[in-house]
Scaffold this motif. Structure first.
Motif, PDB file in Angstrom:
ATOM      1  N   UNK A  47       0.811  -1.205   0.000  1.00 11.64           N
ATOM      2  CA  UNK A  47       0.000   0.000   0.000  1.00 11.64           C
ATOM      3  C   UNK A  47       0.852   1.266   0.000  1.00 11.64           C
ATOM      4  N   UNK A  48       2.181   1.140   0.081  1.00 16.90           N
ATOM      5  CA  UNK A  48       3.063   2.289   0.157  1.00 16.90           C
ATOM      6  C   UNK A  48       3.208   2.921  -1.227  1.00 16.90           C
ATOM      7  N   UNK A  49       2.912   4.190  -1.356  1.00 12.97           N
ATOM      8  CA  UNK A  49       3.031   4.926  -2.620  1.00 12.97           C
ATOM      9  C   UNK A  49       4.152   5.941  -2.489  1.00 12.97           C
ATOM     10  N   UNK A  50       5.138   5.824  -3.410  1.00  9.24           N
ATOM     11  CA  UNK A  50       6.309   6.711  -3.356  1.00  9.24           C
ATOM     12  C   UNK A  50       6.215   7.781  -4.439  1.00  9.24           C
ATOM     13  N   UNK A  51       6.929   8.887  -4.228  1.00  7.25           N
ATOM     14  CA  UNK A  51       6.968   9.973  -5.190  1.00  7.25           C
ATOM     15  C   UNK A  51       7.840   9.590  -6.387  1.00  7.25           C
ATOM     16  N   UNK A  52       7.790  10.433  -7.438  1.00  5.02           N
ATOM     17  CA  UNK A  52       8.636  10.220  -8.596  1.00  5.02           C
ATOM     18  C   UNK A  52      10.091  10.385  -8.180  1.00  5.02           C
ATOM     19  N   UNK A  53      10.952   9.450  -8.650  1.00  2.00           N
ATOM     20  CA  UNK A  53      12.355   9.466  -8.272  1.00  2.00           C
ATOM     21  C   UNK A  53      12.633   8.683  -7.006  1.00  2.00           C
ATOM     22  N   UNK A  54      11.606   7.972  -6.440  1.00  2.00           N
ATOM     23  CA  UNK A  54      11.767   7.135  -5.246  1.00  2.00           C
ATOM     24  C   UNK A  54      11.275   5.735  -5.537  1.00  2.00           C
ATOM     25  N   UNK A  55      11.650   4.791  -4.695  1.00  2.00           N
ATOM     26  CA  UNK A  55      11.160   3.418  -4.824  1.00  2.00           C
ATOM     27  C   UNK A  55      10.827   2.903  -3.407  1.00  2.00           C
ATOM     28  N   UNK A  56       9.983   1.889  -3.346  1.00  2.00           N
ATOM     29  CA  UNK A  56       9.531   1.335  -2.055  1.00  2.00           C
ATOM     30  C   UNK A  56      10.512   0.279  -1.567  1.00  2.00           C
ATOM     31  N   UNK A  57      10.979   0.453  -0.356  1.00  3.91           N
ATOM     32  CA  UNK A  57      11.867  -0.525   0.276  1.00  3.91           C
ATOM     33  C   UNK A  57      11.312  -0.819   1.673  1.00  3.91           C
ATOM     34  N   UNK A  58      10.802  -2.024   1.893  1.00  5.26           N
ATOM     35  CA  UNK A  58      10.136  -2.387   3.149  1.00  5.26           C
ATOM     36  C   UNK A  58       8.986  -1.423   3.406  1.00  5.26           C
ATOM     37  N   UNK A  59       9.001  -0.669   4.448  1.00  8.07           N
ATOM     38  CA  UNK A  59       7.903   0.248   4.765  1.00  8.07           C
ATOM     39  C   UNK A  59       8.330   1.712   4.648  1.00  8.07           C
ATOM     40  N   UNK A  60       9.306   1.973   3.725  1.00  8.96           N
ATOM     41  CA  UNK A  60       9.809   3.330   3.559  1.00  8.96           C
ATOM     42  C   UNK A  60      10.132   3.581   2.091  1.00  8.96           C
ATOM     43  N   UNK A  61      10.007   4.820   1.653  1.00  4.68           N
ATOM     44  CA  UNK A  61      10.360   5.201   0.274  1.00  4.68           C
ATOM     45  C   UNK A  61      11.797   5.710   0.252  1.00  4.68           C
ATOM     46  N   UNK A  62      12.589   5.132  -0.630  1.00  5.27           N
ATOM     47  CA  UNK A  62      14.002   5.539  -0.745  1.00  5.27           C
ATOM     48  C   UNK A  62      14.237   6.257  -2.065  1.00  5.27           C
ATOM     49  N   UNK A  63      15.201   7.157  -2.076  1.00  9.82           N
ATOM     50  CA  UNK A  63      15.561   7.858  -3.304  1.00  9.82           C
ATOM     51  C   UNK A  63      16.293   6.909  -4.250  1.00  9.82           C
ATOM     52  N   UNK A  64      15.974   7.046  -5.553  1.00  5.33           N
ATOM     53  CA  UNK A  64      16.656   6.229  -6.551  1.00  5.33           C
ATOM     54  C   UNK A  64      18.088   6.708  -6.731  1.00  5.33           C
ATOM     55  N   UNK A  65      18.918   5.806  -7.224  1.00  6.20           N
ATOM     56  CA  UNK A  65      20.310   6.164  -7.511  1.00  6.20           C
ATOM     57  C   UNK A  65      20.362   6.931  -8.833  1.00  6.20           C
ATOM     58  N   UNK A  66      21.221   7.920  -8.971  1.00  2.67           N
ATOM     59  CA  UNK A  66      21.317   8.705 -10.204  1.00  2.67           C
ATOM     60  C   UNK A  66      21.972   7.887 -11.315  1.00  2.67           C
TER      61      UNK A  66
END
Length: 346
Positions: free
Chosen positions: A46-65
């Motif tokens: 159910x976790x929805x992340x912003x553009x440029x992020x991805x879901x990892x467990x129960x938190x949204x992480x920033x993507x690598x450049x």
């Protein structure tokens, strides 16, 4: 019972009691763990992340450049642990959460490809066709074709890695063909014209033989006495006293066919004197010398050309008179010579 034996018995009873309680708590512990895992998975889905992020467990992480890949997920600060790709061998050209970089491709020389731009950590290897080769497929080029060669080196546009050679169009052979066609058409037109002209002249002569009718001399002509003079040598002097219209009316009067008149006019289009002479010749040729002189004078007077008739008659009378005088003198000379001969004989 001794004190030592009593103590040992108490220890055994206590151990059995603790063991029994532990056995009864094992199912409850497993149930609690399973519930926590399900809740965690539901939270992750159910976790929805912003553009440029991805879901990892129960938190949204920033993507690598671009140029790096994910070495480890983020913690509370959302900063993912990223590691750079290896220069010249691996790359990533977009924001990502990959576990490793992509391998750089190679340009296959057997397919006539060469390196246009070397691989970097943010861009894959760029290939192009070798010199004198071009790519015939749009987009990603998989193989190259040899450039076309132009006849006699007539190149309009050189071959490039993406376009084939464009040759100049040779139009000289078209000009040669057109010239030959024009020449054949001209010769054919001339041949047809000559054939028609000869055919027309032939038909005209045949028509004149059948159409020309000699009218018998009128009583007026018979009453007048005109010598049979050969008019062929006097035709220029005769037509000099007549206009072209008068000559045409005269020959029409004697049933010279209209095609013969028109053909004569066309043959000498810009020379009215020659037209008159030729038209008069046609009449004289079909009439003949006998009675032609008298027929000429009488016809002109009937056509209301009395003045013309008088002038022509005056000219011809002078000629005929001199001819007759010459004839008489010749006769007298002959008689005198004969008489002299007879006197000598006596």
């Amino acid at each position: 019972m001794s004190a030592g034996l009593l103590f040992l018995r108490l220890v055994l009873v206590f151990g059995w009691t603790i063991g029994s309680q532990c056995d009864s708590d094992v199912p409850a512990a497993h149930t609690i763990y399973d519930k926590l895992s399900i809740k965690r998975n539901i939270s992750k889905r159910e976790l929805k992340c912003k553009e440029g992020e991805y879901a990892a467990e129960n938190i949204c992480c920033k993507m690598c450049p671009p140029g790096s890949f994910k070495f480890g997920d983020c913690t509370k600060d959302k900063n993912t642990i990223c590691t750079p790709c290896t220069e010249g061998s691996t790359y990533v050209d977009y924001d990502n959460s990959l576990d490793k970089c992509m391998r750089c491709k190679s340009c296959d020389s057997e397919l006539d490809l060469e390196v246009a731009e070397h691989c970097t950590v943010t861009q894959d290897t760029q290939c192009r066709c070798k010199q004198h080769y071009f790519c015939s497929s749009p987009g990603h080029c998989r193989h190259c074709d040899p450039c076309s060669k132009c006849e006699n080196g007539a190149i309009e546009k050189e071959c490039t890695p993406t376009t084939n050679t464009i040759c100049k169009r040779n139009f000289w052979w078209i000009l040669v063909v057109v010239g030959i066609v024009i020449a054949i058409a001209s010769l054919s037109a001339v041949a047809v014209y000559c054939y028609k002209k000869k055919r027309q002249d032939f038909n005209l002569n045949n028509q004149m033989r059948h159409w020309v009718v000699h009218k018998p001399p009128s009583p007026e002509m018979e009453r007048l006495v005109y010598p049979d003079v050969d008019l062929s040598t006097y035709i220029p002097a005769i037509v000099e006293e007549m206009t072209l219209t008068q000559v045409k009316n005269f020959v029409r009067r004697h049933e010279i066919p209209e095609p013969a008149i028109e053909q004569t006019v066309q043959d000498y289009l810009n020379d009215s004197t020659e037209q008159k002479i030729k038209l008069f010749h046609i009449w004289y040729q079909h009439h003949g010398m006998k009675g032609a002189y008298g027929n000429l004078i009488v016809s002109l007077r009937k056509l209301s050309m009395r003045t013309v008739a008088d002038k022509i008659e005056k000219k011809l009378n002078v000629v005929t008179s001199s001819s007759q005088e010459n004839g008489r003198s010749n006769i007298n000379t002959a008689e005198q010579s004969s008489a002299l001969s007879d006197g000598h004989n006596v």
